[in-house]
Design an enzyme around this catalytic site. Structure first.
Site, mmCIF file in Angstrom:
data_model
loop_
_atom_site.group_PDB
_atom_site.id
_atom_site.type_symbol
_atom_site.label_atom_id
_atom_site.label_comp_id
_atom_site.label_asym_id
_atom_site.label_seq_id
_atom_site.Cartn_x
_atom_site.Cartn_y
_atom_site.Cartn_z
ATOM 1 N N LYS A 157 -6.821 3.323 -3.179
ATOM 2 C CA LYS A 157 -7.240 3.324 -1.766
ATOM 3 C C LYS A 157 -7.443 4.774 -1.353
ATOM 4 O O LYS A 157 -6.662 5.652 -1.746
ATOM 5 C CB LYS A 157 -6.134 2.635 -0.959
ATOM 6 C CG LYS A 157 -6.231 2.728 0.545
ATOM 7 C CD LYS A 157 -5.153 1.856 1.214
ATOM 8 C CE LYS A 157 -5.040 2.111 2.700
ATOM 9 N NZ LYS A 157 -4.001 1.287 3.353
ATOM 10 N N ASP A 176 0.866 -1.181 0.000
ATOM 11 C CA ASP A 176 0.000 0.000 0.000
ATOM 12 C C ASP A 176 0.903 1.232 0.000
ATOM 13 O O ASP A 176 1.443 1.626 1.031
ATOM 14 C CB ASP A 176 -0.906 0.014 1.240
ATOM 15 C CG ASP A 176 -1.985 -1.079 1.215
ATOM 16 O OD1 ASP A 176 -1.794 -2.094 0.514
ATOM 17 O OD2 ASP A 176 -2.998 -0.915 1.911
ATOM 18 N N LYS A 187 -10.174 0.403 -2.250
ATOM 19 C CA LYS A 187 -10.017 0.153 -0.815
ATOM 20 C C LYS A 187 -10.361 1.418 -0.036
ATOM 21 O O LYS A 187 -9.520 2.298 0.121
ATOM 22 C CB LYS A 187 -8.592 -0.308 -0.501
ATOM 23 C CG LYS A 187 -8.347 -0.561 0.993
ATOM 24 C CD LYS A 187 -6.988 -1.203 1.260
ATOM 25 C CE LYS A 187 -6.653 -1.217 2.739
ATOM 26 N NZ LYS A 187 -5.321 -1.803 3.034
HETATM 27 O O1 LIG Z 1 -5.064 1.569 5.981
HETATM 28 C C1 LIG Z 1 -5.854 1.623 6.891
HETATM 29 C C2 LIG Z 1 -5.953 2.741 7.827
HETATM 30 O O2 LIG Z 1 -4.705 3.145 8.264
HETATM 31 C C3 LIG Z 1 -6.790 2.352 9.001
HETATM 32 O O3 LIG Z 1 -7.307 3.478 9.613
HETATM 33 P P1 LIG Z 1 -8.186 3.333 10.938
HETATM 34 O O4 LIG Z 1 -7.217 3.064 12.048
HETATM 35 O O5 LIG Z 1 -8.893 4.632 11.069
HETATM 36 O O6 LIG Z 1 -9.114 2.181 10.774
#
Ligand SMILES: O=C[C@H](O)COP(=O)(O)O
Length: 257
Positions: A167, A103, A199
């Site tokens: 994403k 990512d 995503k």
């Molecule tokens: O890639 C995913 C995000 O960093 C997750 O964010 P979050 O902690 O708000 O779910």
């Protein structure tokens, strides 16, 4: 809880990138994450961890029988402004450590400053390294791009340069996944005709938060499009609500169910 919501909760678990991207992450926390990834109602799609935990996550998942769970990691994260060589070195190392999915943060600040070439070149070079070995997810940081025209441009450029997924967000800025950004991204995916996924990530905590994106994806790309190859939810805190709705108690002992 309707029967439809039960099905939805099940489906969302299979589309989840269960994430831990905290500065103070430790081996114990990542082992716990891998244990939680293998839920009593089936595994998540991937765990997403910082690069230094990739090898540990792979070893732990394999030891637990979680070979189907992918290990995703992040590069150029979260600011998106590292030099190209540095991002490529991060990517090489992550692949050598066993990452299945990368990512990478798109250089969104460059695009905001009028430079689209930098993002295109970075995605193209990362894709060349990932080739058929790993999926490349490009984090556009849509909350910072903000302008729909820039979100559209970043989406189309990332797709043309070889992204396997686009994403929304790192989860580290003020505005993370939004339905408005996801709609633009899904429209770009649909119009591109390329095999690329979406995503949504950042701030997703409940089944209802995720439902919005699933319904948008179905409306724009059709129900048959929905699969772990096309739709992932990046979230550190969504799994608890999904399991809760399925009546699965939270693990009492660390991450063990
Ligand atoms: O890639 C995913 C995000 O960093 C997750 O964010 P979050 O902690 O708000 O779910």
């Amino acid at each position: 809880m309707t029967e439809l919501d039960t099905t939805l909760a099940h489906n969302l678990i299979a589309l989840l990138d269960l994430t831990s991207l905290n500065d103070d992450d430790s081996d114990a926390r990542i082992i716990d994450l891998c244990q939680r990834a293998l839920t009593p109602v089936g595994p998540v799609a991937a765990v997403c961890v910082y690069p230094r935990f990739v090898a540990l996550a792979r070893r732990t998942l394999d030891a637990l029988g979680g070979q189907t769970v992918a290990v995703a990691t992040v590069t150029n994260f979260p600011a998106g402004n590292a030099a190209l060589d540095e991002v490529l070195e991060q990517t090489r190392q992550a692949l050598a450590d066993g990452a299945d999915e990368i990512d990478v943060v798109y250089p969104y600040r460059a695009l905001l400053a009028g430079d689209a070439d930098r993002g295109f070149a970075l995605v193209r070079a990362c894709k060349a390294l990932c080739a058929d070995r790993a999926l490349l997810k490009v984090i556009l940081e849509t909350g910072e791009l903000a302008d729909p025209a820039l979100i559209r441009q970043a989406s189309l450029d990332a797709i043309e340069a070889g992204a396997d997924f686009i994403k929304t967000s790192t989860g580290k800025v003020a505005v993370n996944a939004t339905a408005e950004a996801a709609r633009i991204m899904l429209e770009c995916i649909a119009s591109s005709g390329v095999n690329v996924g979406l995503k949504p990530a950042g701030g997703l905590k409940t089944l209802d938060d995720a439902r919005v994106y699933l319904e948008l994806a179905e409306a724009i790309n059709g129900g048959q499009w929905i699969s772990p190859r096309h739709l992932r939810f990046g979230a550190s805190s969504l799994l608890g609500d999904l399991l809760n709705r399925l009546g699965v108690p939270a693990p009492a002992d660390g991450g063990r169910y």
